[in-house]
Write a protein that holds these residues in place. Sequence first.
Motif, PDB file in Angstrom:
ATOM      1  N   GLU A  96       0.883  -1.171   0.000  1.00 18.63           N
ATOM      2  CA  GLU A  96       0.000   0.000   0.000  1.00 18.63           C
ATOM      3  C   GLU A  96       0.919   1.219   0.000  1.00 18.63           C
ATOM      4  O   GLU A  96       2.125   1.076   0.208  1.00 18.63           O
ATOM      5  CB  GLU A  96      -0.915  -0.018   1.224  1.00 18.63           C
ATOM      6  CG  GLU A  96      -0.191  -0.074   2.560  1.00 18.63           C
ATOM      7  CD  GLU A  96      -0.283   1.224   3.326  1.00 18.63           C
ATOM      8  OE1 GLU A  96      -1.183   2.025   3.040  1.00 18.63           O
ATOM      9  OE2 GLU A  96       0.574   1.454   4.197  1.00 18.63           O
ATOM     10  N   ARG A 137       0.406  -7.837  -2.975  1.00 14.61           N
ATOM     11  CA  ARG A 137       0.004  -8.562  -1.757  1.00 14.61           C
ATOM     12  C   ARG A 137      -0.116 -10.046  -2.109  1.00 14.61           C
ATOM     13  O   ARG A 137      -0.773 -10.383  -3.092  1.00 14.61           O
ATOM     14  CB  ARG A 137      -1.349  -8.049  -1.227  1.00 14.61           C
ATOM     15  CG  ARG A 137      -1.281  -6.623  -0.728  1.00 14.61           C
ATOM     16  CD  ARG A 137      -2.584  -6.154  -0.093  1.00 14.61           C
ATOM     17  NE  ARG A 137      -2.569  -4.702   0.056  1.00 14.61           N
ATOM     18  CZ  ARG A 137      -3.612  -3.972   0.415  1.00 14.61           C
ATOM     19  NH1 ARG A 137      -4.778  -4.548   0.688  1.00 14.61           N
ATOM     20  NH2 ARG A 137      -3.507  -2.657   0.507  1.00 14.61           N
ATOM     21  N   ARG A 175      -9.398  -9.794  -7.050  1.00 12.36           N
ATOM     22  CA  ARG A 175      -8.296  -9.808  -6.078  1.00 12.36           C
ATOM     23  C   ARG A 175      -7.040 -10.369  -6.752  1.00 12.36           C
ATOM     24  O   ARG A 175      -7.049 -11.503  -7.242  1.00 12.36           O
ATOM     25  CB  ARG A 175      -8.649 -10.645  -4.862  1.00 12.36           C
ATOM     26  CG  ARG A 175      -7.525 -10.614  -3.831  1.00 12.36           C
ATOM     27  CD  ARG A 175      -7.798 -11.461  -2.654  1.00 12.36           C
ATOM     28  NE  ARG A 175      -8.766 -10.854  -1.767  1.00 12.36           N
ATOM     29  CZ  ARG A 175      -9.358 -11.504  -0.779  1.00 12.36           C
ATOM     30  NH1 ARG A 175      -9.086 -12.771  -0.576  1.00 12.36           N
ATOM     31  NH2 ARG A 175     -10.210 -10.892  -0.006  1.00 12.36           N
ATOM     32  N   TYR A 176      -6.002  -9.579  -6.772  1.00 12.13           N
ATOM     33  CA  TYR A 176      -4.793  -9.944  -7.504  1.00 12.13           C
ATOM     34  C   TYR A 176      -3.589  -9.793  -6.586  1.00 12.13           C
ATOM     35  O   TYR A 176      -3.668  -9.145  -5.554  1.00 12.13           O
ATOM     36  CB  TYR A 176      -4.632  -9.030  -8.736  1.00 12.13           C
ATOM     37  CG  TYR A 176      -5.904  -8.966  -9.530  1.00 12.13           C
ATOM     38  CD1 TYR A 176      -6.282 -10.029 -10.352  1.00 12.13           C
ATOM     39  CD2 TYR A 176      -6.764  -7.873  -9.419  1.00 12.13           C
ATOM     40  CE1 TYR A 176      -7.473 -10.007 -11.044  1.00 12.13           C
ATOM     41  CE2 TYR A 176      -7.963  -7.836 -10.106  1.00 12.13           C
ATOM     42  CZ  TYR A 176      -8.318  -8.909 -10.914  1.00 12.13           C
ATOM     43  OH  TYR A 176      -9.500  -8.889 -11.580  1.00 12.13           O
ATOM     44  N   ARG A 211     -12.196  -0.895   8.707  1.00 16.35           N
ATOM     45  CA  ARG A 211     -10.952  -0.872   7.917  1.00 16.35           C
ATOM     46  C   ARG A 211      -9.929  -1.864   8.469  1.00 16.35           C
ATOM     47  O   ARG A 211      -9.841  -2.068   9.657  1.00 16.35           O
ATOM     48  CB  ARG A 211     -10.307   0.527   7.865  1.00 16.35           C
ATOM     49  CG  ARG A 211     -11.229   1.642   7.484  1.00 16.35           C
ATOM     50  CD  ARG A 211     -11.632   1.615   6.009  1.00 16.35           C
ATOM     51  NE  ARG A 211     -10.513   1.715   5.127  1.00 16.35           N
ATOM     52  CZ  ARG A 211     -10.155   0.755   4.257  1.00 16.35           C
ATOM     53  NH1 ARG A 211     -10.833  -0.353   4.165  1.00 16.35           N
ATOM     54  NH2 ARG A 211      -9.154   0.926   3.457  1.00 16.35           N
ATOM     55  N   LEU A 228      -6.658  -1.591   8.245  1.00 12.67           N
ATOM     56  CA  LEU A 228      -5.329  -1.029   8.531  1.00 12.67           C
ATOM     57  C   LEU A 228      -5.334  -0.371   9.903  1.00 12.67           C
ATOM     58  O   LEU A 228      -6.308   0.269  10.281  1.00 12.67           O
ATOM     59  CB  LEU A 228      -4.968   0.004   7.451  1.00 12.67           C
ATOM     60  CG  LEU A 228      -4.859  -0.617   6.053  1.00 12.67           C
ATOM     61  CD1 LEU A 228      -5.822   0.039   5.089  1.00 12.67           C
ATOM     62  CD2 LEU A 228      -3.448  -0.505   5.537  1.00 12.67           C
ATOM     63  N   GLN A 284     -15.675  -3.955  -2.760  1.00 11.07           N
ATOM     64  CA  GLN A 284     -15.180  -2.706  -2.175  1.00 11.07           C
ATOM     65  C   GLN A 284     -14.152  -2.078  -3.111  1.00 11.07           C
ATOM     66  O   GLN A 284     -13.093  -2.656  -3.359  1.00 11.07           O
ATOM     67  CB  GLN A 284     -14.556  -2.989  -0.820  1.00 11.07           C
ATOM     68  CG  GLN A 284     -14.237  -1.721  -0.066  1.00 11.07           C
ATOM     69  CD  GLN A 284     -13.222  -1.966   1.021  1.00 11.07           C
ATOM     70  OE1 GLN A 284     -13.369  -2.874   1.819  1.00 11.07           O
ATOM     71  NE2 GLN A 284     -12.167  -1.183   1.035  1.00 11.07           N
ATOM     72  N   ILE A 285     -14.484  -0.911  -3.648  1.00 10.83           N
ATOM     73  CA  ILE A 285     -13.582  -0.312  -4.642  1.00 10.83           C
ATOM     74  C   ILE A 285     -12.748   0.827  -4.060  1.00 10.83           C
ATOM     75  O   ILE A 285     -11.898   1.371  -4.742  1.00 10.83           O
ATOM     76  CB  ILE A 285     -14.348   0.203  -5.881  1.00 10.83           C
ATOM     77  CG1 ILE A 285     -15.399   1.251  -5.481  1.00 10.83           C
ATOM     78  CG2 ILE A 285     -14.982  -0.937  -6.643  1.00 10.83           C
ATOM     79  CD1 ILE A 285     -15.891   2.049  -6.666  1.00 10.83           C
TER      80      ILE A 285
END
Length: 419
Positions: free
Chosen positions: A79, A109, A117-118, A259, A261, A281-282
């Motif tokens: 991130e 990740r 999801r990548y 969240r 984080l 979730q974008i």
Amino acid sequence: MVKFERPRGTRDFTPEEMHKRNYVKKIVCGVFESHGYREIMVPTFEHTELFEVKSGSDIRKHMYVFTDKGGRSLCLRPEATASVCRMFLDELRSRQPPLKLYYCCPMFRYDEPQKGRYREFWQIGVELIGSRTSESDAEVILLASESLKKLGLKFRLELNHLGVIRSLLSDLSEDSQNEILTSIDKKDYYKIKSILSDREDTLLKLIALEGNGRKAADEARELLKGREKALNALSELEAVLKWLDSTGTEYTIKFGVARGLEYYTGMVFEIRVEGLGAQNQICGGGRYDNLISVFGGADTPAVGFAFGFDRVVEAMESQGVSFPDYRVDVVVAPASEDMGKESWKIASDLRQRLSGRIVELDVMGRKLAKVLEYASNIKAKYVVIVGATELKDRKIVLRNMESREQSTVLIDELAGKLT
Ligand code: AMP
């Protein structure tokens, strides 16, 4: 023979896909820039500790960590917020606030790949550093919602303030608080109950509260009566809502938004869309007033968010939002081999005069009929045929590929004829 495959969780992007992605990037960055945000770039890898300090257990588990030849532990960035704070301290701390920054870059990740999801994915994100006001919270939310509106996406904006939840857990250690927040994020109510051993009924009632507009905030005020810290956090959230209301921004208050984080301290938000299945979730973001001081800087407030860029593009596709067409304007075709040099000159001249338009020159040395077939296949608008006979009078043959009409045109007047 060796056949190579892409590493799991990575993707190739065709020219058509890149055309869509670049369009989305241009719109979103245009919205950011119109508010005075400026693009920055941070390194693809950083010292591993940078992300270990405050990124949250989920991100820590999925980091791409490696040791370089000098024995240093490095990590592909999972991130960018931690990197931006590090950069702020290294490069930007002496500037007058606020710092309005944005980035667009790949993140890494080691997640289980699935639709949306990548292991390599892109984020476009914003960080507003140096302001503590509710306007700054509202501004970053507005940037996200204006961008999505401009793209034509239908979405749902969910807001919360972590101070409300944290104030209910203030007697617990920070680690336990973070563990509970992570469990709320994952909707793991069993775990929450096991940590709280049923003593905090208010928390469970609180995180179940949600609704469009301010109604859920009123219900929370009732529920939190007598808890001063929680009510102060709620008032901070309501101050943000005031700004959003003044711009007609629609939102849902959802006290279960936690969240994943650990660095968030105040307002948090997520944006969800229909049509993406589980990974809907974008966007995610919020206020993180302690991260810069944890990294050794002065007490510096900050707020930001990141779009999951790939998911934004996928949501547009699944919601049937149209993208602009890619269209070659002109193909320049030498009618015979000896016309190559003149064709080259005419194509260069056209590109200069028609800035922003696409002028292709045939580079295959093909017969004219084949170039016309190619131009038709790629749906080019015009073909400019450069032949010896016309060239004697400084002319070429212009073919309109839609109407199939052909006319002889002076080279000097050609640019004006291409609509
Ligand atoms: P986060 O940094 O975890 O708050 O994520 C911000 C946004 O990035 C999310 O809302 C997702 O849209 C997107 N995102 C996170 N992880 C992935 C992933 N593995 N693949 C694609 N997009 C992701």
